[in-house]
Design a protein around this motif. Structure first.
Motif, PDB file in Angstrom:
ATOM      1  N   ALA A  97     -31.943  38.989 -13.108  1.00 13.84           N
ATOM      2  CA  ALA A  97     -33.379  39.154 -13.354  1.00 13.84           C
ATOM      3  C   ALA A  97     -33.652  40.524 -13.977  1.00 13.84           C
ATOM      4  N   ILE A  98     -32.944  41.534 -13.489  1.00 17.22           N
ATOM      5  CA  ILE A  98     -33.073  42.871 -14.092  1.00 17.22           C
ATOM      6  C   ILE A  98     -32.554  42.856 -15.525  1.00 17.22           C
ATOM      7  N   CYS A  99     -31.427  42.182 -15.741  1.00 18.84           N
ATOM      8  CA  CYS A  99     -30.882  42.064 -17.105  1.00 18.84           C
ATOM      9  C   CYS A  99     -31.874  41.365 -18.026  1.00 18.84           C
ATOM     10  N   LEU A 100     -32.547  40.334 -17.515  1.00 17.94           N
ATOM     11  CA  LEU A 100     -33.532  39.620 -18.322  1.00 17.94           C
ATOM     12  C   LEU A 100     -34.682  40.537 -18.709  1.00 17.94           C
ATOM     13  N   SER A 132     -30.461  34.820 -19.394  1.00 19.82           N
ATOM     14  CA  SER A 132     -31.210  33.654 -18.927  1.00 19.82           C
ATOM     15  C   SER A 132     -30.288  32.516 -18.516  1.00 19.82           C
ATOM     16  N   GLU A 133     -29.135  32.361 -19.200  1.00 15.47           N
ATOM     17  CA  GLU A 133     -28.198  31.297 -18.850  1.00 15.47           C
ATOM     18  C   GLU A 133     -27.607  31.536 -17.470  1.00 15.47           C
ATOM     19  N   PHE A 134     -27.222  32.779 -17.184  1.00 14.10           N
ATOM     20  CA  PHE A 134     -26.639  33.093 -15.878  1.00 14.10           C
ATOM     21  C   PHE A 134     -27.696  33.099 -14.777  1.00 14.10           C
ATOM     22  N   LEU A 135     -28.932  33.426 -15.141  1.00 13.45           N
ATOM     23  CA  LEU A 135     -29.979  33.502 -14.127  1.00 13.45           C
ATOM     24  C   LEU A 135     -30.331  32.128 -13.564  1.00 13.45           C
ATOM     25  N   ILE A 182     -39.534  26.155 -19.961  1.00 13.82           N
ATOM     26  CA  ILE A 182     -39.792  24.805 -19.436  1.00 13.82           C
ATOM     27  C   ILE A 182     -38.761  24.425 -18.376  1.00 13.82           C
ATOM     28  N   ILE A 183     -37.473  24.776 -18.602  1.00 11.27           N
ATOM     29  CA  ILE A 183     -36.426  24.442 -17.642  1.00 11.27           C
ATOM     30  C   ILE A 183     -36.659  25.164 -16.314  1.00 11.27           C
ATOM     31  N   PHE A 184     -36.977  26.455 -16.354  1.00  8.12           N
ATOM     32  CA  PHE A 184     -37.238  27.195 -15.114  1.00  8.12           C
ATOM     33  C   PHE A 184     -38.419  26.601 -14.361  1.00  8.12           C
ATOM     34  N   CYS A 185     -39.480  26.282 -15.075  1.00  3.51           N
ATOM     35  CA  CYS A 185     -40.656  25.686 -14.420  1.00  3.51           C
ATOM     36  C   CYS A 185     -40.332  24.320 -13.840  1.00  3.51           C
ATOM     37  N   SER A 186     -39.491  23.551 -14.532  1.00  4.17           N
ATOM     38  CA  SER A 186     -39.084  22.231 -14.023  1.00  4.17           C
ATOM     39  C   SER A 186     -38.280  22.363 -12.738  1.00  4.17           C
ATOM     40  N   MET A 187     -37.363  23.337 -12.695  1.00  6.60           N
ATOM     41  CA  MET A 187     -36.570  23.544 -11.484  1.00  6.60           C
ATOM     42  C   MET A 187     -37.463  23.938 -10.316  1.00  6.60           C
ATOM     43  N   TRP A 188     -38.409  24.837 -10.565  1.00  8.21           N
ATOM     44  CA  TRP A 188     -39.307  25.259  -9.488  1.00  8.21           C
ATOM     45  C   TRP A 188     -40.143  24.091  -8.986  1.00  8.21           C
TER      46      TRP A 188
END
Length: 382
Positions: free
Chosen positions: A119-122, A149-152, A200-206
């Motif tokens: 998250a810090i890297c992002l 973002s891929e690793f996060l 969109i992917i992050f929001c979908s996971m949440w």
């Protein structure tokens, strides 16, 4: 049998020792034995199949991408991307197996620590990131660049799953609003890159993990409405989303990528032109990453594309069916969030390739070329 000095035969005093054979029985309590009997071998087989398909597909797409980049000043061998992908697979598979052997508590702590780190890297990407194809998404020096973002993504799931699981201990904890706020911050950082697809992917996971916690229909309606407002706002005020949605809905602007992808995936018919027989793939931008599904359609046929779709669906069904017998809230949320990541990313990539979604710049899990993507996926799957 031996003989004495007098020539009289005598029997051997003892039989030769037989080599000891080690077998992985259910009573074996070693780390390897426990891993072998506890791992979901069907899921492991499915991901190995996807990795094998990925190597074949990258080998098919590599000449087209190497030729395309050779036109802009680079000299690459036709199988340049295949050999590099093979290297990433040789690194990623041991990481996946090693991660799957970690005890749950250690895996959770590791995931929380890595979620904070990436998250810090992002957050550092807009300040110190490298630009490629009009987007700033990479950190690093020289050949050691990586995409935070891929690793996060997998570690974000672990962190949010842990946070949401605290509600089972104390119902009064506002874990859903807190996790939503964290997701909004990450989404904002992604849109600065810009990377609307990963947002969109992050929001979908949440949303999937929040749904698993058990929401009322009223809460689901409110969240759906907020999501609709967010997409509308992105269309009105976020130029990247505006351009891509307009290109998709109204065929305005440059539609070369989506048109080329659709033409390529349908060129091979049901059975394809055969390995190395594709010609339209040479017109594709990023044939080895974003549009590798179209290359598979051209050279191996639409039936091969359908088989890949079925594998992803089978993986999702298997995970959710196994979760029906699970009681640990954290495990249910983490597994549900991770399989949502894999499945949603795959569906978005396929939808873009067949022309039913706007271009997103998103890889096909375990199949598309990419070191950051493959290693992060292997860690998450492990």
């Amino acid at each position: 049998m031996t003989t004495t000095t007098a020539g009289i035969p005598s029997l051997p005093t003892s039989a030769p020792a037989k080599p000891r054979v080690t077998r992985l029985g259910r009573s074996d309590r070693s780390a390897v034995g426990l891993w072998f009997w506890e791992i979901d071998r069907v899921l492991l087989l499915l991901v190995v199949i996807l990795l094998s398909i990925g190597l074949i597909a990258v080998a098919a797409a590599s000449p087209a991408s190497a030729h395309r980049y050779s036109d802009v000043g680079f000299t690459l061998s036709p199988l340049h991307y295949f050999w590099r992908q093979l290297m990433w697979v040789c690194i990623g598979v041991p990481i996946m197996i090693g991660t799957s052997m970690m005890p749950q508590l250690l895996a959770r702590r590791f995931g929380l620590a890595m979620a904070c780190f990436f998250a810090i890297c992002l957050a550092l990407v807009p300040l110190f990131g490298f630009e490629r194809n009009g987007a700033t998404r990479w950190l690093g020096v020289g050949f050691s660049q990586f995409q935070p973002s891929e690793f996060l993504k997998p570690f974000y799931v672990i962190a949010i799953a842990w946070l949401l699981s605290l509600k089972s201990q104390d119902k009064s904890l506002p874990v859903v609003p807190i996790s939503g706020a964290v997701t909004v911050v990450i989404a904002g950082l992604l849109m600065l890159q810009p990377d609307f697809g990963q947002t969109i992917i992050f929001c979908s996971m949440w949303f999937a993990m929040v749904m698993i916690t058990g929401l009322s229909w009223r809460a689901v309606g409110v969240l759906s409405g907020i999501g609709g407002i967010g997409i509308t706002a992105a269309y009105l005020f976020y130029p990247v989303a505006t351009q891509r949605i307009n290109n998709f809905l109204f065929q305005s602007g440059d539609t070369y990528q989506t048109d080329s992808a659709h033409a390529t995936i349908t060129a091979g018919g049901l059975f394809g032109t055969g390995p190395g027989g594709g010609e339209l793939k040479f017109r594709l931008p990023e044939a080895h990453t974003d549009y590798i599904f179209s290359v598979i359609g051209e050279e191996f046929g639409l039936l091969a594309c359908l088989a890949i779709l079925c594998i992803f669906i089978a993986m999702a069904i298997r995970v959710f069916v196994k979760l029906l017998d699970e009681d640990d809230t954290f495990l249910i949320l983490a597994a549900g969030g991770l399989i949502t990541q894999f499945t949603a990313q795959a569906m978005v990539n396929m939808a873009v390739n067949v022309g039913i979604a706007p271009s997103k710049g998103m890889t096909l899990p375990f199949i598309s070329y990419g070191g950051s993507s493959l290693i992060a996926l292997c860690m998450g799957f492990g």
